[in-house]
Scaffold this motif. Structure first.
Motif, PDB file in Angstrom:
ATOM      1  N   VAL A   6       0.842  -1.198   0.000  1.00 37.96           N
ATOM      2  CA  VAL A   6       0.000   0.000   0.000  1.00 37.96           C
ATOM      3  C   VAL A   6       0.878   1.249   0.000  1.00 37.96           C
ATOM      4  CG1 VAL A   6      -1.786   1.277   1.258  1.00 37.96           C
ATOM      5  CG2 VAL A   6      -1.827  -1.224   1.228  1.00 37.96           C
ATOM      6  N   GLY A   7       0.522   2.204  -0.835  1.00 33.29           N
ATOM      7  CA  GLY A   7       1.188   3.496  -0.868  1.00 33.29           C
ATOM      8  C   GLY A   7       0.152   4.596  -1.031  1.00 33.29           C
ATOM      9  N   SER A   8       0.594   5.844  -1.088  1.00 34.82           N
ATOM     10  CA  SER A   8      -0.352   6.956  -1.200  1.00 34.82           C
ATOM     11  C   SER A   8       0.279   8.119  -1.951  1.00 34.82           C
ATOM     12  CB  SER A   8      -0.820   7.410   0.187  1.00 34.82           C
ATOM     13  OG  SER A   8       0.262   7.932   0.937  1.00 34.82           O
ATOM     14  N   TYR A   9      -0.577   8.993  -2.447  1.00 39.56           N
ATOM     15  CA  TYR A   9      -0.129  10.232  -3.074  1.00 39.56           C
ATOM     16  C   TYR A   9      -1.207  11.288  -2.857  1.00 39.56           C
ATOM     17  CZ  TYR A   9      -3.182   8.714  -6.934  1.00 39.56           C
ATOM     18  OH  TYR A   9      -4.245   8.286  -7.691  1.00 39.56           O
ATOM     19  N   GLU A  53      -4.050  -4.382 -14.541  1.00 39.32           N
ATOM     20  CA  GLU A  53      -5.416  -4.592 -14.047  1.00 39.32           C
ATOM     21  C   GLU A  53      -5.466  -5.043 -12.594  1.00 39.32           C
ATOM     22  OE1 GLU A  53      -4.367  -8.179 -16.753  1.00 39.32           O
ATOM     23  OE2 GLU A  53      -4.133  -5.986 -16.766  1.00 39.32           O
ATOM     24  N   SER A  54      -4.329  -5.509 -12.044  1.00 45.19           N
ATOM     25  CA  SER A  54      -4.312  -5.915 -10.643  1.00 45.19           C
ATOM     26  C   SER A  54      -3.878  -4.785  -9.710  1.00 45.19           C
ATOM     27  CB  SER A  54      -3.379  -7.115 -10.454  1.00 45.19           C
ATOM     28  OG  SER A  54      -2.033  -6.750 -10.679  1.00 45.19           O
ATOM     29  N   VAL A  55      -3.461  -3.643 -10.280  1.00 45.63           N
ATOM     30  CA  VAL A  55      -3.011  -2.495  -9.483  1.00 45.63           C
ATOM     31  C   VAL A  55      -4.161  -1.509  -9.339  1.00 45.63           C
ATOM     32  CG1 VAL A  55      -1.336  -0.614  -9.310  1.00 45.63           C
ATOM     33  CG2 VAL A  55      -0.669  -2.791 -10.364  1.00 45.63           C
ATOM     34  N   GLN A  56      -4.443  -1.109  -8.096  1.00 42.99           N
ATOM     35  CA  GLN A  56      -5.481  -0.108  -7.839  1.00 42.99           C
ATOM     36  C   GLN A  56      -4.813   1.224  -7.506  1.00 42.99           C
ATOM     37  OE1 GLN A  56      -8.620  -1.316  -5.108  1.00 42.99           O
ATOM     38  NE2 GLN A  56      -8.122  -3.477  -5.425  1.00 42.99           N
ATOM     39  N   VAL A  57      -5.066   2.237  -8.332  1.00 40.77           N
ATOM     40  CA  VAL A  57      -4.437   3.548  -8.105  1.00 40.77           C
ATOM     41  C   VAL A  57      -5.444   4.587  -7.630  1.00 40.77           C
ATOM     42  CG1 VAL A  57      -2.593   3.124  -9.753  1.00 40.77           C
ATOM     43  CG2 VAL A  57      -4.713   4.205 -10.528  1.00 40.77           C
ATOM     44  N   LEU A  72      -6.027  12.839  -0.445  1.00 40.79           N
ATOM     45  CA  LEU A  72      -5.088  11.731  -0.356  1.00 40.79           C
ATOM     46  C   LEU A  72      -5.679  10.532  -1.084  1.00 40.79           C
ATOM     47  CD1 LEU A  72      -2.480  10.478   1.101  1.00 40.79           C
ATOM     48  CD2 LEU A  72      -4.118   9.605   2.769  1.00 40.79           C
ATOM     49  N   ASN A  73      -4.948   9.947  -1.985  1.00 44.11           N
ATOM     50  CA  ASN A  73      -5.406   8.744  -2.666  1.00 44.11           C
ATOM     51  C   ASN A  73      -4.461   7.584  -2.345  1.00 44.11           C
ATOM     52  OD1 ASN A  73      -7.125   7.208  -4.210  1.00 44.11           O
ATOM     53  ND2 ASN A  73      -7.040   8.562  -5.997  1.00 44.11           N
ATOM     54  N   ILE A  74      -4.984   6.369  -2.429  1.00 42.20           N
ATOM     55  CA  ILE A  74      -4.237   5.191  -1.998  1.00 42.20           C
ATOM     56  C   ILE A  74      -4.017   4.254  -3.180  1.00 42.20           C
ATOM     57  CG2 ILE A  74      -4.331   3.139  -0.519  1.00 42.20           C
ATOM     58  CD1 ILE A  74      -5.928   4.825   1.480  1.00 42.20           C
ATOM     59  N   VAL A  75      -2.789   3.739  -3.275  1.00 42.91           N
ATOM     60  CA  VAL A  75      -2.396   2.784  -4.311  1.00 42.91           C
ATOM     61  C   VAL A  75      -2.245   1.408  -3.663  1.00 42.91           C
ATOM     62  CG1 VAL A  75      -0.655   2.200  -6.040  1.00 42.91           C
ATOM     63  CG2 VAL A  75      -1.161   4.594  -5.537  1.00 42.91           C
ATOM     64  N   GLN A  76      -2.721   0.368  -4.360  1.00 44.40           N
ATOM     65  CA  GLN A  76      -2.556  -1.006  -3.895  1.00 44.40           C
ATOM     66  C   GLN A  76      -1.907  -1.844  -4.983  1.00 44.40           C
ATOM     67  OE1 GLN A  76      -6.043  -2.812  -2.024  1.00 44.40           O
ATOM     68  NE2 GLN A  76      -7.110  -0.845  -2.154  1.00 44.40           N
ATOM     69  N   GLU A 109       1.893  12.578 -14.765  1.00 40.72           N
ATOM     70  CA  GLU A 109       2.379  11.201 -14.738  1.00 40.72           C
ATOM     71  C   GLU A 109       3.448  11.068 -13.670  1.00 40.72           C
ATOM     72  OE1 GLU A 109       3.183   8.785 -18.473  1.00 40.72           O
ATOM     73  OE2 GLU A 109       5.239   9.116 -17.744  1.00 40.72           O
ATOM     74  N   PHE A 110       3.370   9.996 -12.880  1.00 42.58           N
ATOM     75  CA  PHE A 110       4.431   9.763 -11.915  1.00 42.58           C
ATOM     76  C   PHE A 110       4.834   8.299 -11.944  1.00 42.58           C
ATOM     77  CE2 PHE A 110       0.443   9.524  -9.496  1.00 42.58           C
ATOM     78  CZ  PHE A 110       0.556   8.318  -8.818  1.00 42.58           C
ATOM     79  N   THR A 111       6.030   8.042 -11.468  1.00 39.19           N
ATOM     80  CA  THR A 111       6.590   6.690 -11.472  1.00 39.19           C
ATOM     81  C   THR A 111       6.141   5.925 -10.235  1.00 39.19           C
ATOM     82  OG1 THR A 111       8.539   7.442 -12.687  1.00 39.19           O
ATOM     83  CG2 THR A 111       8.730   5.346 -11.516  1.00 39.19           C
ATOM     84  N   LEU A 112       5.719   4.691 -10.443  1.00 28.22           N
ATOM     85  CA  LEU A 112       5.335   3.802  -9.347  1.00 28.22           C
ATOM     86  C   LEU A 112       6.371   2.688  -9.265  1.00 28.22           C
ATOM     87  CD1 LEU A 112       3.387   2.824  -7.167  1.00 28.22           C
ATOM     88  CD2 LEU A 112       2.033   1.733  -8.968  1.00 28.22           C
ATOM     89  N   GLU A 113       7.050   2.606  -8.132  1.00 24.99           N
ATOM     90  CA  GLU A 113       8.088   1.600  -7.927  1.00 24.99           C
ATOM     91  C   GLU A 113       7.709   0.680  -6.778  1.00 24.99           C
ATOM     92  OE1 GLU A 113      12.282   2.829  -8.162  1.00 24.99           O
ATOM     93  OE2 GLU A 113      11.544   4.880  -8.309  1.00 24.99           O
TER      94      GLU A 113
END
Length: 308
Positions: A6-9, A53-57, A72-76, A109-113
């Motif tokens: 889990v991450g956030s932006y 399709e398995s990544v939720q942004v 605040l939004n959450i990435v999974q 656009e941002f990089t997701l690592e």
């Protein structure tokens, strides 16, 4: 183990024409409609991929951003047991957020690592929601995410169903829970609900998990401590369809030393202490002892060492 990282932006729509200006069309102070797109996350050498399709942004389901607001939004990102590495793994992709308002379209656009360190569970170094099958049930664990959540709810469904059942009647304040109400070798999926101060619930998941073939069996754990001097604790688990049990200690000749449990037992986890005395209360000598848990037609044996 399976896990969801889990991450956030943060997204900001400033109410300030000096900071929010379109050089071609003039001030762009307006409410925004948002859309999201994610690429596949690819290992640096290209040998493995986490599909887009398995990544939720957009886990917070933020469709609009009003003028002057910040959200605040959450990435999974899911990690599966098949991806558990012996070597570090580093996946990289991009997330694009597109904003539309009053004839204007702007994309950022941002990089997701995603970095996984060799030999470590995801929870050791990341925000995550994970699980592992155990003989007593499916263990679920998660981080304190720091999103302002006030409690947690767990939901379970079979892998081929969308009918989720809540596991805990009251919100949890701990970061771990074992689901005992499972059948052996069944594919389940779980969601973790984060209760937010505004009454909203943010959902992490679903997390897939296949229950152990040993579900329904008694479980006997190692003594703690072991070896020990004055007293040790013996823990064990009784499944839901067993109502009584015996826990006895024997010496290396097979002679009964102490009966610790003999009678009705509720299902669930139990523990009992042993102070190194026999049936008559006499202190026994140093040595190796065996403790045996019997329940119905099941039996488990463990060894403990007493040091005087």
């Amino acid at each position: 183990r399976n896990a969801i990282l889990v991450g956030s932006y943060v997204m900001v729509n400033p109410d300030n024409w000096q900071k929010n200006v379109d050089l071609y069309d003039g001030p762009a102070n307006t409410n925004l409609a948002l859309s999201y797109e994610c690429s596949d996350l690819v290992l640096y050498n290209g040998s493995k991929t986490i599909p887009a399709e398995s990544v939720q942004v957009n886990s917070n389901l933020i469709a609009t951003l009003a003028l002057g607001d910040a959200e605040l939004n959450i990435v999974q990102v899911p990690l599966f047991h098949a991806q558990a590495p012996n070597d570090p793994q580093h996946f990289v992709g991009t997330v694009t957020v597109t904003a539309r308002g009053e004839g204007m379209v702007v994309s950022d656009e941002f990089t997701l690592e995603v970095k996984q360190v060799a030999g470590t569970a995801p929870l050791a170094s990341s925000l995550c929601f994970g699980g592992e099958p155990l003989p007593e049930g499916n263990r679920l664990y998660w981080s304190r995410f720091g999103f302002g959540e006030q409690g947690y709810k767990l939901y379970r469904a079979r892998i081929d169903s969308e009918e989720f059942t809540i596991i805990n009647d009251n919100p949890l304040v701990t970061t771990e829970c074992t689901d005992y109400d499972v059948e052996p070798v069944i594919d389940y999926k779980y969601k973790l609900g984060l209760e937010m101060p505004n009454g909203k619930e943010i959902t992490i998941g679903p997390l897939s998990l296949t229950s152990s073939s040993e579900v329904g069996n008694i479980v006997l754990y190692e003594t703690s401590p072991n070896p020990w001097v004055d007293v040790t604790e013996i823990s064990y688990f009784i499944p839901r369809d067993i109502t009584s049990a015996q826990l006895k200690v024997y010496d290396i000749t097979g002679k009964l030393v102490k009966t610790l449990v003999d009678g009705p037992q509720d299902s669930g986890n139990h523990s009992v202490t042993w102070d190194g005395t026999d049936e008559r209360g006499r202190t026994i000598s140093s040595g190796v002892y065996f403790y045996i848990l019997n329940a119905r037609d099941q039996k488990q044996t463990k060894k403990t060492i007493l040091v005087r």
